[in-house]
Write an enzyme that holds these catalytic residues in place. Structure first.
Site, PDB file in Angstrom:
ATOM      1  N   HIS A  22       0.840  -1.197   0.000  1.00  0.00           N
ATOM      2  CA  HIS A  22       0.000   0.000   0.000  1.00  0.00           C
ATOM      3  C   HIS A  22       0.878   1.251   0.000  1.00  0.00           C
ATOM      4  CE1 HIS A  22      -2.809   2.837   2.365  1.00  0.00           C
ATOM      5  NE2 HIS A  22      -3.051   2.940   1.075  1.00  0.00           N
ATOM      6  N   ASP A  30       6.673   5.298 -21.336  1.00  0.00           N
ATOM      7  CA  ASP A  30       6.720   5.233 -22.795  1.00  0.00           C
ATOM      8  C   ASP A  30       8.147   4.941 -23.252  1.00  0.00           C
ATOM      9  OD1 ASP A  30       8.180   7.720 -22.945  1.00  0.00           O
ATOM     10  OD2 ASP A  30       6.304   8.854 -23.078  1.00  0.00           O
ATOM     11  N   ASP A  66      -4.839   3.803  -4.696  1.00  0.00           N
ATOM     12  CA  ASP A  66      -4.870   4.235  -3.298  1.00  0.00           C
ATOM     13  C   ASP A  66      -6.036   5.193  -3.047  1.00  0.00           C
ATOM     14  OD1 ASP A  66      -4.305   4.918  -0.689  1.00  0.00           O
ATOM     15  OD2 ASP A  66      -2.260   5.567  -1.091  1.00  0.00           O
ATOM     16  N   MET A  76       2.817  13.104 -16.677  1.00  0.00           N
ATOM     17  CA  MET A  76       3.821  14.129 -16.922  1.00  0.00           C
ATOM     18  C   MET A  76       3.156  15.302 -17.624  1.00  0.00           C
ATOM     19  SD  MET A  76       7.437  13.953 -18.982  1.00  0.00           S
ATOM     20  CE  MET A  76       8.156  12.720 -17.910  1.00  0.00           C
ATOM     21  N   TYR A 116      10.305  12.914 -13.042  1.00  0.00           N
ATOM     22  CA  TYR A 116      11.508  12.073 -12.984  1.00  0.00           C
ATOM     23  C   TYR A 116      11.938  11.833 -11.541  1.00  0.00           C
ATOM     24  CZ  TYR A 116      12.244  12.908 -18.036  1.00  0.00           C
ATOM     25  OH  TYR A 116      12.115  12.960 -19.399  1.00  0.00           O
ATOM     26  N   TYR A 134       4.207  12.099 -24.053  1.00  0.00           N
ATOM     27  CA  TYR A 134       3.578  12.324 -22.744  1.00  0.00           C
ATOM     28  C   TYR A 134       2.712  11.134 -22.342  1.00  0.00           C
ATOM     29  CZ  TYR A 134       5.208  17.091 -23.324  1.00  0.00           C
ATOM     30  OH  TYR A 134       5.997  18.196 -23.506  1.00  0.00           O
ATOM     31  N   ASN A 136       3.724   8.657 -20.229  1.00  0.00           N
ATOM     32  CA  ASN A 136       4.103   8.089 -18.938  1.00  0.00           C
ATOM     33  C   ASN A 136       2.979   8.273 -17.934  1.00  0.00           C
ATOM     34  OD1 ASN A 136       6.912   7.659 -19.808  1.00  0.00           O
ATOM     35  ND2 ASN A 136       6.958   9.897 -19.828  1.00  0.00           N
TER      36      ASN A 136
END
Length: 145
Positions: A22, A30, A66, A76, A116, A134, A136
């Site tokens: 958890h 990507d 969560d 991103m 990052y 974009y 990710n």
């Protein structure tokens, strides 16, 4: 081979997902994401030949988001001055998130270098062959009930 497990999830990936607890985070990256340099402290698993939506769909079948955090999903943010417009792939992500987590999938948009930095602490990074910009996506694991 197991019944009910999406075929795109390798045994190594299933093992890593099952080891997550958890609050642990994972990145589905990507093809342009610097997985191995950013993921020096993470498990990095390659899923070449698969796109992010395909892996996201499979992961969301097994991993709850969560509910103790306001925004369990991170994308991103588009770099200021980039003229690409809103990535079309984000619409697909929203469809998948709505399918598996209809009540709790708010998205945080994270500046590129902050993304990052956050990814450096991810438990798992899945490196895909996705070519969309974009693409990710970061997920925070919830509680299995």
């Amino acid at each position: 081979m197991l019944k009910g497990i999406p075929q795109v999830l390798s045994p190594e990936l299933l093992c890593a997902l099952s080891q997550m607890g958890h609050g642990d985070e994972l990145v589905i990256a990507d093809g342009n994401f610097p997985c191995h340099s950013v993921g020096k402290n993470s498990i990095v698993i390659r899923a070449d030949g698969h796109g992010v939506p395909e892996i996201l769909d499979a992961v969301l079948q097994l991993l709850p988001l969560d509910t103790y955090t306001e925004k369990p999903v991170g994308l991103m943010e588009i770099v200021k001055g980039d003229t690409c417009g809103e990535p079309v792939i984000w619409k697909k992500y929203n469809e998948l998130l709505s399918k598996y987590e209809p009540d709790h999938h708010d998205i945080e948009y994270i500046e590129r270098f902050a993304f990052y930095e956050r990814a450096k602490n991810a438990y798992l990074i899945i490196a895909t062959g996705e070519q969309a910009l974009y693409a990710n996506i970061l997920l925070k694991k919830g509680v299995v009930v």
